[in-house]
Write an enzyme that holds these catalytic residues in place. Structure first.
Site, PDB file in Angstrom:
ATOM      1  N   ASP A 187      -6.873  -3.435  10.950  1.00  0.00           N
ATOM      2  CA  ASP A 187      -6.070  -2.248  10.608  1.00  0.00           C
ATOM      3  C   ASP A 187      -6.783  -0.999  11.119  1.00  0.00           C
ATOM      4  OD1 ASP A 187      -4.336  -0.402   9.554  1.00  0.00           O
ATOM      5  OD2 ASP A 187      -5.170  -0.494   7.525  1.00  0.00           O
ATOM      6  N   ASP A 223      -9.659  -2.699   2.129  1.00  0.00           N
ATOM      7  CA  ASP A 223      -9.731  -2.112   3.469  1.00  0.00           C
ATOM      8  C   ASP A 223     -11.079  -1.402   3.506  1.00  0.00           C
ATOM      9  OD1 ASP A 223      -9.634   0.129   5.344  1.00  0.00           O
ATOM     10  OD2 ASP A 223      -7.508  -0.308   5.611  1.00  0.00           O
ATOM     11  N   HIS A 238      -8.470  -5.700   5.114  1.00  0.00           N
ATOM     12  CA  HIS A 238      -8.130  -4.898   6.286  1.00  0.00           C
ATOM     13  C   HIS A 238      -9.450  -4.527   6.929  1.00  0.00           C
ATOM     14  CE1 HIS A 238      -3.768  -3.307   5.636  1.00  0.00           C
ATOM     15  NE2 HIS A 238      -3.824  -4.581   5.950  1.00  0.00           N
ATOM     16  N   GLU A 252      -3.288  -3.063  -1.959  1.00  0.00           N
ATOM     17  CA  GLU A 252      -4.407  -2.430  -1.253  1.00  0.00           C
ATOM     18  C   GLU A 252      -4.775  -1.119  -1.953  1.00  0.00           C
ATOM     19  OE1 GLU A 252      -3.439  -1.370   2.794  1.00  0.00           O
ATOM     20  OE2 GLU A 252      -5.502  -0.820   3.289  1.00  0.00           O
ATOM     21  N   HIS A 292     -11.628   2.336   2.837  1.00  0.00           N
ATOM     22  CA  HIS A 292     -11.061   2.915   1.619  1.00  0.00           C
ATOM     23  C   HIS A 292     -12.032   3.052   0.462  1.00  0.00           C
ATOM     24  CE1 HIS A 292      -6.617   1.966   2.823  1.00  0.00           C
ATOM     25  NE2 HIS A 292      -7.284   2.621   3.743  1.00  0.00           N
ATOM     26  N   LYS A 307      -7.149   2.518  -2.358  1.00  0.00           N
ATOM     27  CA  LYS A 307      -7.637   3.563  -1.459  1.00  0.00           C
ATOM     28  C   LYS A 307      -8.327   4.646  -2.269  1.00  0.00           C
ATOM     29  CE  LYS A 307      -6.285   6.319   2.492  1.00  0.00           C
ATOM     30  NZ  LYS A 307      -5.425   6.393   3.654  1.00  0.00           N
ATOM     31  N   ASP A 328      -9.988   5.062  10.695  1.00  0.00           N
ATOM     32  CA  ASP A 328      -9.371   3.952  11.420  1.00  0.00           C
ATOM     33  C   ASP A 328      -9.739   3.905  12.896  1.00  0.00           C
ATOM     34  OD1 ASP A 328      -7.796   2.331   9.494  1.00  0.00           O
ATOM     35  OD2 ASP A 328      -6.900   4.261   9.045  1.00  0.00           O
ATOM     36  N   TRP A 344       0.857  -1.190   0.000  1.00  0.00           N
ATOM     37  CA  TRP A 344       0.000   0.000   0.000  1.00  0.00           C
ATOM     38  C   TRP A 344       0.891   1.237   0.000  1.00  0.00           C
ATOM     39  CZ3 TRP A 344      -0.139   3.951   3.719  1.00  0.00           C
ATOM     40  CH2 TRP A 344      -1.042   4.988   3.390  1.00  0.00           C
ATOM     41  N   ASP A 376     -11.504   7.703   6.195  1.00  0.00           N
ATOM     42  CA  ASP A 376     -10.708   6.531   6.596  1.00  0.00           C
ATOM     43  C   ASP A 376     -10.098   6.790   7.971  1.00  0.00           C
ATOM     44  OD1 ASP A 376      -9.300   4.134   6.418  1.00  0.00           O
ATOM     45  OD2 ASP A 376      -7.587   5.104   5.461  1.00  0.00           O
TER      46      ASP A 376
HETATM   47  C1  RNT Z   1      -3.799   3.258   5.021  1.00  0.00           C
HETATM   48  C2  RNT Z   1      -3.918   1.798   4.807  1.00  0.00           C
HETATM   49  C3  RNT Z   1      -2.764   0.973   5.310  1.00  0.00           C
HETATM   50  C4  RNT Z   1      -2.248   1.415   6.643  1.00  0.00           C
HETATM   51  C5  RNT Z   1      -1.263   0.468   7.272  1.00  0.00           C
HETATM   52  C6  RNT Z   1      -0.550   1.078   8.424  1.00  0.00           C
HETATM   53  O1  RNT Z   1      -4.916   3.949   4.689  1.00  0.00           O
HETATM   54  O2  RNT Z   1      -5.105   1.338   5.367  1.00  0.00           O
HETATM   55  O3  RNT Z   1      -3.125  -0.357   5.299  1.00  0.00           O
HETATM   56  O4  RNT Z   1      -3.291   1.616   7.539  1.00  0.00           O
HETATM   57  O5  RNT Z   1      -0.384   0.011   6.311  1.00  0.00           O
HETATM   58 ZN    ZN Z   2      -5.381  -0.751   5.406  1.00  0.00          ZN
END
Ligand code: RNT
Ligand code: ZN
Length: 418
Positions: free
Chosen positions: A326, A259, A286, A225, A262, A227, A296, A184, A294
């Protein structure tokens, strides 16, 4: 009634629906879920001084964060002792551990810089997943790495990716468990680009160059990955959904990684899982919780989390989907954040596995939508808590929120003394 008595009653209720809860509990214990080391220190790592970059951000300043490998491992151990289920360790390249003042830049990383993580994982009977770190580094300061127009910068990052393949293979050989290596980058532009294709072609060629490093496809499982946007790169992301999916679809052995933070807010990964399962032999996830972006946040036992788990379970895809958490919250006790997130995903899997999926599918195929609705609603109030409590008990962890007392004690005795 104690946990066993409650379980015995609940078990009967589930059995009437054709669900064998003993078998479910036995199975869930064996399913690995990747636990990300980066919740413990706000995605900082050990190989640089500067801030977290790459368009991702932690917010909050809760005391006691880990700042050394020993502290991070100690915290992870504490967290894992409160989680039921099988864990796999997820490490980022910026968590390299250098001995006595030695240092290696990202393009020069070697397996030996991760020997301590291997030791940690082996002692705990865990496999390891790995991530090259294409951020928080001076060579990433333009917001571009593998897609950078400057060949020197691209090559630095390609070398980093190749080094990470070698390290991933080392992890797999040492632990005996295949290593998922996730690519990523936050590459993109803050404002309207003049060229959207050029960076993507460069990105494609760079990932191809990384994957040209020889490796055993049974040991290393690369994935890309996607986004939608990051902070400071709002106008354009090189590794968009279409880019990453197309890359994985056209490169044998490379998985797509979704993820769930994303995508645009009305898109759901739960619906994308079966779409991808129709085409890909394997895919990676993720699992996170986005609030408006995003962000998290810590994964909760919420509707979309349950829905994602359902799609893995009812499509019999546990051996096809690599699951990794994640998220990173710096505003609350970080150990509690780890524990809540991991337990939430365990609950979601357990709930999906105790759902009479075959019966519901049959109702759908027979066009019996009235009964399908009634049954889907009925299932929501089954005594799931009693099955969860038994699962926790069998895994040797506290079933209810009393685990927080342990975390509070640890905060007082360890975290606040740092
Ligand atoms: C970032 C991605 C990625 C990170 C990690 C730390 O938007 O989700 O996966 O969160 O690699
Ligand atoms: Zn991620």
């Amino acid at each position: 009634m104690n946990i066993k008595e409650r379980y015995a009653l609940a078990k009967e209720i589930y059995a009437k629906l054709g669900v064998d809860t003993d078998a479910v509990i036995a199975k869930l214990k064996e399913i690995p879920v990747s636990l990300h080391c980066w919740q413990g220190d706000d995605v900082i790592g050990f190989d640089h001084e500067g801030p977290l970059t790459g368009g991702i951000q932690t917010t909050g300043n809760y005391p006691g964060k880990a700042t050394t490998p020993a502290q991070l491992m100690q915290d992870m151990d504490k967290a894992m002792s409160l989680m039921p289920g099988k864990k796999k360790l997820n490490v980022h390249a910026c968590y390299a551990i250098f001995e006595n003042g030695e240092f290696a830049d990202r393009d020069k990383l070697e397996p030996k810089h991760f020997a301590k993580w291997v030791e940690f994982a082996k002692e705990r009977n865990m496999g390891i997943d790995f991530n090259p770190t294409f951020f928080s580094h001076e060579m990433a300061n333009d917001g571009l790495t593998l897609a950078h127009p400057d060949e020197k910068i691209r090559n630095f990052w390609i070398e980093h990716g190749k080094a990470c393949i070698r390290i991933s293979e080392y992890f797999a050989k040492e632990t005996g468990v295949p290593c998922v290596m996730n690519i990523w980058t936050g590459d993109g532009y803050k404002d309207i680009p003049a060229d959207r294709l050029g960076p993507r072609v460069r990105y494609k060629e760079s990932i191809e160059a990384i994957l040209s490093e020889p490796y055993d496809k049974n040991l290393v499982k690369p994935c890309v990955e996607s986004k939608v946007f990051g902070i400071g790169v709002e106008a354009y992301t090189v590794g968009s959904a279409e880019f990453s999916l197309s890359f994985a679809a056209t490169h044998d052995g490379c998985m797509p990684l979704m993820d769930n933070g994303h995508y645009h807010p009305t898109e759901v990964v739960s619906d994308k899982i079966p779409a991808l399962l129709a085409f890909f032999p394997e895919l990676a996830l993720h699992i996170t919780r986005p609030i408006r972006w995003d962000s998290d946040h810590v994964v909760l036992f919420d509707d979309e989390t349950k829905e994602m788990a359902k799609e893995i379970i009812r499509n019999d895809a546990l051996d096809k989907v690599y699951m990794a958490l994640d998220y990173f919250d710096a505003s609350i006790n970080r150990i509690s954040a780890w524990v809540v997130g991991f337990r939430s995903w365990q609950k979601a899997l357990l709930m999906a596995m105790t759902t009479p999926n075959a019966m519901l599918k049959k109702l759908q195929d027979e066009g019996n939508f009235t009964e399908l609705m009634v049954m889907q609603e009925e299932i929501k109030t089954l005594p799931f808590g009693d099955i969860w409590a038994m699962y926790c008990e069998e895994c040797g962890v506290i079933a209810d929120s009393a685990w927080l007392d342990d975390v509070k004690k640890y905060e007082e005795e360890v975290l606040l003394k740092r």
